[in-house]
Design an enzyme around this catalytic site. Structure first.
Site, mmCIF file in Angstrom:
data_model
loop_
_atom_site.group_PDB
_atom_site.id
_atom_site.type_symbol
_atom_site.label_atom_id
_atom_site.label_comp_id
_atom_site.label_asym_id
_atom_site.label_seq_id
_atom_site.Cartn_x
_atom_site.Cartn_y
_atom_site.Cartn_z
ATOM 1 N N ASN A 127 1.044 9.284 -2.341
ATOM 2 C CA ASN A 127 -0.297 9.801 -2.075
ATOM 3 C C ASN A 127 -1.396 8.905 -2.626
ATOM 4 O O ASN A 127 -2.535 8.946 -2.157
ATOM 5 C CB ASN A 127 -0.442 11.223 -2.649
ATOM 6 C CG ASN A 127 -0.366 11.247 -4.160
ATOM 7 O OD1 ASN A 127 0.505 10.625 -4.764
ATOM 8 N ND2 ASN A 127 -1.268 11.981 -4.790
ATOM 9 N N HIS A 128 -1.079 8.056 -3.603
ATOM 10 C CA HIS A 128 -2.097 7.159 -4.144
ATOM 11 C C HIS A 128 -2.262 5.900 -3.303
ATOM 12 O O HIS A 128 -3.176 5.118 -3.565
ATOM 13 C CB HIS A 128 -1.767 6.788 -5.589
ATOM 14 C CG HIS A 128 -2.226 7.798 -6.571
ATOM 15 N ND1 HIS A 128 -2.863 7.477 -7.754
ATOM 16 C CD2 HIS A 128 -2.165 9.152 -6.552
ATOM 17 C CE1 HIS A 128 -3.160 8.568 -8.422
ATOM 18 N NE2 HIS A 128 -2.737 9.608 -7.713
ATOM 19 N N HIS A 179 7.580 11.028 -0.893
ATOM 20 C CA HIS A 179 6.798 11.182 -2.124
ATOM 21 C C HIS A 179 6.485 12.640 -2.410
ATOM 22 O O HIS A 179 6.661 13.117 -3.532
ATOM 23 C CB HIS A 179 5.498 10.385 -2.019
ATOM 24 C CG HIS A 179 4.664 10.476 -3.261
ATOM 25 N ND1 HIS A 179 4.974 9.795 -4.412
ATOM 26 C CD2 HIS A 179 3.537 11.178 -3.557
ATOM 27 C CE1 HIS A 179 4.088 10.067 -5.344
ATOM 28 N NE2 HIS A 179 3.200 10.906 -4.843
ATOM 29 N N HIS A 285 5.762 12.875 -7.111
ATOM 30 C CA HIS A 285 4.454 13.497 -6.914
ATOM 31 C C HIS A 285 3.998 14.421 -8.034
ATOM 32 O O HIS A 285 2.839 14.811 -8.063
ATOM 33 C CB HIS A 285 4.446 14.249 -5.574
ATOM 34 C CG HIS A 285 3.088 14.682 -5.110
ATOM 35 N ND1 HIS A 285 1.972 13.882 -5.200
ATOM 36 C CD2 HIS A 285 2.652 15.839 -4.552
ATOM 37 C CE1 HIS A 285 0.932 14.520 -4.701
ATOM 38 N NE2 HIS A 285 1.306 15.710 -4.314
#
Length: 390
Positions: A127-128, A179, A285
């Protein structure tokens, strides 16, 4: 371009043994690992030597050991294209040496621009890996500081890499990795096609109560080249894969805490594994800060948790950053271990967990963002700022 769903079925694509790092070249003596009692015991034994020995050694004190030479730099990929254990050890030694001896502005002398986008390493997107998160949490600024006038070029290349990273993978037909986690099916309601219009309008309600698990066919067709995955509209699958979290409550529901993705219960894990004939779901995550706010789920003290155990298999969360987070607005630290998983042949569905602690003492570094003004976790993101300008 790789597909969103990469199938790794050959044993040659799965490392069957953990890589054992070789000792890094030390630039300064490390503190002794023995206790104070052992230290003073050895000192008193040495001081009991005879005066003859002392006189003999007084005129010629032993020379300090020569410092080991720096590793071979700059880093380059093996000429053969095959990554070996020895090459990985050399890479680790180079990074360890550079962390102590190379200032940030000289980082390109260690890792030149031309060897940053590898061809034999398979990474999944997290997500990053988005424009929003890399801007907020300091990655963009770090790249600019380290690569100077080439910083914008390197950062754009990184964003392009994020767009191309697979969202998920299946290992040996047995293990699903992502993730965040699983994803929904996207029902669409095409409206009447008006004359002169090439596309039909698709209406999707992300908060619909009739959520159901998606298929791998839908995942493979999902548009992953969006830097900031949407939390509404027709293309919700990337946001689900990157931002979803498990729950102990049954069912599939919107992840209201994060404002994006899903929450799913053990019944959904069972349905997902059984539907696709899998044994494991491995995801990440959630660090210790997020997990301490999740009732019913295990804490991240050891770097991993087994969240769901169902008839068809297990759901595992693994987190590889020890002593997380490095920068926060309080002096409290979680002191958690990090972990990684090795999947061994022939079936690759029995995880072998390896845990490790953060190096001590922690290296003194400065953050590339003002962490006091930035939230400590991903739970309440400013989702409106992720909407691209129109």
């Amino acid at each position: 371009m790789l597909s969103n769903l990469d199938h790794n079925i050959s044993s040659s694509t799965v490392e069957s043994r953990p890589l054992e790092p070789s000792p890094a070249p030390a630039l300064e003596p490390r503190p002794p690992t023995s206790s104070d009692e052992d230290f003073f015991s050895s000192t008193s034994i040495a001081s009991s030597s005879s005066s003859e020995d002392i006189q003999t050694n007084h005129s010629s004190p032993p020379l300090p050991p020569a410092a080991p030479p720096p590793p071979q730099i700059p880093i380059s990929w093996p000429a053969s294209g095959a990554i070996s254990r020895e090459w990985v050890n050399e890479l680790m030694n180079a990074f360890e040496w550079a962390s102590r001896a190379v200032p940030p502005q000289e980082f390109p002398s260690l890792l030149p621009v031309e060897v940053i986008l590898p061809h034999r390493v398979f990474l999944l997107r997290g997500n990053h890996e988005s424009k929003y998160c890399t801007s907020v949490y300091g990655f963009e600024k770090e790249v600019s500081c380290k690569y100077g006038d080439k910083g914008k070029h390197v950062y754009r290349k990184c964003l392009g890499c994020f767009e191309g990273l697979p969202l998920a993978s299946i290992i040996a037909g047995r293990v699903y990795t992502a993730h965040g986690g699983i994803f929904r099916s996207i029902p669409s309601t095409p409206s009447k096609r008006y004359k002169g219009k090439k596309n039909r309008k698709v209406i999707v309600d992300p908060n619909s109560n009739a959520l159901s698990l998606g298929s791998f066919e839908e995942l493979s067709k999902a548009r992953r080249s969006v830097l900031d995955p949407p939390w509404e509209g027709q293309n919700l699958i990337p946001g689900d894969v990157l931002w979803s979290d498990p729950s102990m409550d049954p069912g599939l529901s919107p992840n209201k805490e994060r404002g994006i993705g899903l929450l799913w219960g053990p019944d959904c894990t069972e349905e997902f594994l059984k539907k696709f004939d899998l044994k494991l779901i491995i995801r990440s995550h959630e660090g210790p800060d997020a997990r301490e706010k999740r009732p019913g789920l295990g804490q991240m003290n050891e770097g991993y948790t087994i969240d769901h155990v169902v008839d068809s298999g297990k759901l595992i969360t693994v987190f590889s950053a020890p002593d997380y987070p490095q920068f926060q607005a309080t002096d409290e630290r979680y002191r958690n271990k990090g972990a990684y998983i090795v999947l061994e042949p022939p079936d690759f569905d029995t995880p072998v967990f390896h845990t490790f602690d953060a190096i001590t003492p922690r290296p003194v570094v400065n953050p590339y963002y003002d962490y006091e003004d930035v939230i400590d976790s991903d739970e309440e993101l400013d989702m409106a700022s992720m909407v691209p300008a129109t």
